[in-house]
Design an enzyme around this catalytic site. Structure first.
Site, PDB file in Angstrom:
ATOM      1  N   LYS A 212       5.848   2.352   6.180  1.00  0.00           N
ATOM      2  CA  LYS A 212       6.757   1.410   6.785  1.00  0.00           C
ATOM      3  C   LYS A 212       7.747   2.352   7.550  1.00  0.00           C
ATOM      4  O   LYS A 212       8.464   2.889   6.924  1.00  0.00           O
ATOM      5  CB  LYS A 212       7.502   0.374   6.294  1.00  0.00           C
ATOM      6  N   GLY A 265      16.255   7.734   3.167  1.00  0.00           N
ATOM      7  CA  GLY A 265      17.054   6.674   3.417  1.00  0.00           C
ATOM      8  C   GLY A 265      18.534   6.844   2.907  1.00  0.00           C
ATOM      9  O   GLY A 265      18.714   7.584   2.012  1.00  0.00           O
ATOM     10  N   SER A 266      18.828   5.475   2.590  1.00  0.00           N
ATOM     11  CA  SER A 266      20.184   5.348   1.871  1.00  0.00           C
ATOM     12  C   SER A 266      20.284   5.407   0.573  1.00  0.00           C
ATOM     13  O   SER A 266      19.038   5.185  -0.132  1.00  0.00           O
ATOM     14  CB  SER A 266      20.849   4.096   2.425  1.00  0.00           C
ATOM     15  N   THR A 267      21.337   6.060  -0.152  1.00  0.00           N
ATOM     16  CA  THR A 267      21.359   6.180  -1.527  1.00  0.00           C
ATOM     17  C   THR A 267      21.119   4.652  -2.225  1.00  0.00           C
ATOM     18  O   THR A 267      20.533   4.432  -3.121  1.00  0.00           O
ATOM     19  CB  THR A 267      22.648   6.747  -2.010  1.00  0.00           C
ATOM     20  N   GLU A 293      14.940  11.652  -0.443  1.00  0.00           N
ATOM     21  CA  GLU A 293      16.039  12.225  -0.045  1.00  0.00           C
ATOM     22  C   GLU A 293      17.015  11.087   0.577  1.00  0.00           C
ATOM     23  O   GLU A 293      16.421  10.437   1.366  1.00  0.00           O
ATOM     24  CB  GLU A 293      15.579  13.328   0.965  1.00  0.00           C
ATOM     25  N   CYS A 327      21.447  13.336   7.738  1.00  0.00           N
ATOM     26  CA  CYS A 327      21.805  13.210   6.427  1.00  0.00           C
ATOM     27  C   CYS A 327      22.569  14.825   5.924  1.00  0.00           C
ATOM     28  O   CYS A 327      23.480  14.775   4.932  1.00  0.00           O
ATOM     29  CB  CYS A 327      20.968  12.975   5.336  1.00  0.00           C
ATOM     30  N   GLU A 426      29.841   7.964   2.928  1.00  0.00           N
ATOM     31  CA  GLU A 426      28.989   8.621   3.973  1.00  0.00           C
ATOM     32  C   GLU A 426      29.089   7.835   5.170  1.00  0.00           C
ATOM     33  O   GLU A 426      28.972   6.422   4.954  1.00  0.00           O
ATOM     34  CB  GLU A 426      27.595   8.663   3.481  1.00  0.00           C
TER      35      GLU A 426
END
Length: 542
Positions: A212, A265-267, A293, A327, A426
């Site tokens: 995806k 992607g995001s944390t 990551e 990132c 972030e």
């Protein structure tokens, strides 16, 4: 069947083309950009080798010119996720059984296709869909992805060749099986190379994949699928779906054959995925591999001995290339007061030289941020900076406009509070916050850097004093998975700087190295005894 042990070609990093005026690559890229701007495409899903079209069509537009129509992406629902899983599972036995040299040849061919006939296509698609300038597209969608494909083949053979010792009369072997089930690759918008690497690295090791991509990357993902198919990838090995994250997760994370996730992607999203997988553990055939990551709040710290021009360049490039949508982007900096006037002068001069606009105009350094949601989020941070007149001074940028495209000026703020919001959170945009520290408090400031925020992805120290570099390397040991000395904290090269961080920045499985590929195999130890014993009694019993 051949009984030879083959050695794959030794990889070297793909040369970065310059796109300088008058070069062949510049002419070819501009022609491809023009062609794509005149042409609308359909971006279907790809399941079991078939293009899947739906009635849920969504306009694809350049972030720098959102009124323009590049075409429509076809979006699906839960039944398409299930179909992709079924296709991956059906293809798995044949793909895993294919000799390694043939799997390797497919991805080596894909690399050569990207290096040659598809280079202008993948770069132009990335520039239009994701708003990168020519150089940023070249180092990402061409060079880095080519490197991933070639180096991963090399690392895979390195893994396969790692075998145990054998004692007399025994032959010990280690077999590197693909994971039992299918792998889910969930990829971001900001790097076409990541979008290509996450599914292919798993597939190289014999896995089949449900992929995806980010909605804003559907356009360039079509070029990737075209390259994979042109390289001879069998149907069902990589299945591309366009669905919402919640729809994909609801099906995938409840499937008994879910074997692992390869994520960037995001944390916050990654933590939710990990939690969901943990809650569903009883459903799975095996413990899923979780490789991710995630976010970063990446730092640059300058020592009083640093060259101001080196510091300013590390900040201007590290913070504002690709609009800070990396990132690894420098988003917090610590500058000694003795150096600050000179650094400020050089940094402002750099920013004054940066033009912003359509990436098709090669003189533009800065483009638009990816979409309206991102634009509004970043604008909110900038507005908050402007309001805090007690602690914050905005010394550059601060303006934004989304009438034509999602443009935000490179913004630099100086804070008196080293733990202020934009030093910790972030932002993922062109915003740099600087803390000017007492030049005599170098050691204390290093500890401050380490203790600020939840992330540990990249960081840089700028210094001409070796003792201070040694001290920074020690104190900041856990503050960054990729640590740079006298350079910006971005631009990791496959095979040279394996990429990834820990703490809130991910599992640190180092994309671009064997460490990542080893996560996508399940080793089996085989012991063969040539003359087995026939007596149960040991000599000590005599």
């Amino acid at each position: 069947m051949s009984n030879a042990t083959f050695t794959v070609p030794h990889p070297t990093n793909e040369p970065v083309l310059s796109y300088a005026p008058g070069t062949k690559e510049r002419t070819a890229l501009q022609a491809e950009l023009d062609r794509r701007l005149r042409t609308r495409i359909d971006a279907p899903m790809w399941i079991a080798g078939h293009a899947i079209e739906t009635k849920d069509l969504r306009k694809m537009s350049p972030p720098h010119k959102h009124a323009h129509n590049l075409g429509s992406s076809h979006h699906g629902e839960a039944k398409h996720v299930r179909a992709a899983i079924d296709a991956a599972l059906k293809a798995k036995a044949g793909w895993e059984a294919m000799p390694f040299e043939h799997r390797a040849a497919i991805f080596l061919k894909a690399a050569d296709l990207l290096a040659g006939p598809y280079r202008a296509q993948i770069n132009a698609a990335t520039m239009l869909a994701q708003g990168k300038n020519a150089y940023q597209a070249e180092i990402d969608s061409a060079c880095e992805l080519i490197d991933f494909l070639r180096f991963n083949v090399h690392y895979a053979q390195q893994i396969y060749r790692d075998q145990p010792v054998s004692s007399p009369g025994v032959w010990n072997r280690l077999e590197y099986r693909a994971l039992e089930g299918f792998v889910f690759a969930l990829t971001p918008f900001n790097f076409t190379a990541i979008a290509g690497n996450l599914p292919t690295s798993c597939a190289l090791m014999g896995n089949t994949v449900v992929w995806k991509c980010a909605d804003s990357q559907c356009y360039s993902a079509q070029v990737l699928m075209e390259v994979f198919m042109a390289a001879g990838l069998p149907a069902g090995v990589i299945n591309l779906i366009h669905v919402s994250g919640s729809v994909a997760g609801d099906v995938i994370f409840k499937h008994k054959d879910f074997a692992g996730i390869h994520f960037t992607g995001s944390t916050s999203v990654f933590r939710q995925i990990w939690k969901t997988i943990g809650e569903n553990l009883p459903l799975y055939r095996s413990y899923p591999r979780i490789v991710g990551e995630t976010g970063g709040k990446d730092f640059v710290i300058a020592h009083p001995s640093a060259d101001p021009k080196v510091v300013a360049t590390a900040l201007s490039r590290g913070a504002f290339e690709f609009q800070g949508q990396k990132c690894s982007a420098a988003s917090r900096a610590y500058i000694p007061e003795s150096l600050w006037p000179a650094v400020k002068k050089e940094l402002l001069a750099d920013l004054a030289d940066m033009k912003m606009g359509d990436p098709r105009e090669f003189s533009n350094f800065i483009g638009a941020v990816i979409d309206e949601k991102s634009f509004d989020k970043i604008a909110g941070y900038i507005d908050a900076l402007k309001k805090d007149k007690k602690n914050i001074q905005v010394i550059a940028g601060g303006k934004y406009d989304k009438k034509v495209g999602y443009f935000i000026e490179p913004t630099v703020a100086v804070t008196k509070d080293a733990k202020s919001v934009t030093m910790c959170e972030e932002i993922f945009g062109p915003v740099l916050t600087i803390y000017v520290y007492n030049s005599a408090r170098w050691s204390e400031t290093l500890k401050l850097v380490d203790a600020t925020g939840e992330y540990a992805l990249t960081g840089a120290v700028i210094s001409n004093d070796r003792a201070s570099i040694l001290e920074a390397t020690d104190i900041l040991r856990n503050a960054a998975g990729n640590f740079y000395i006298n350079d910006k904290p971005t631009g990791a090269v496959v095979g040279q700087q394996p990429f990834g961080g820990a703490r809130g920045s991910g599992t640190n499985d180092k994309a671009g190295s064997y460490l990542n590929l080893i996560r996508w195999v399940s080793p089996r130890t085989i012991k063969e005894t040539f003359v087995p014993p026939t007596e149960h009694r040991y000599p000590f019993l005599g």
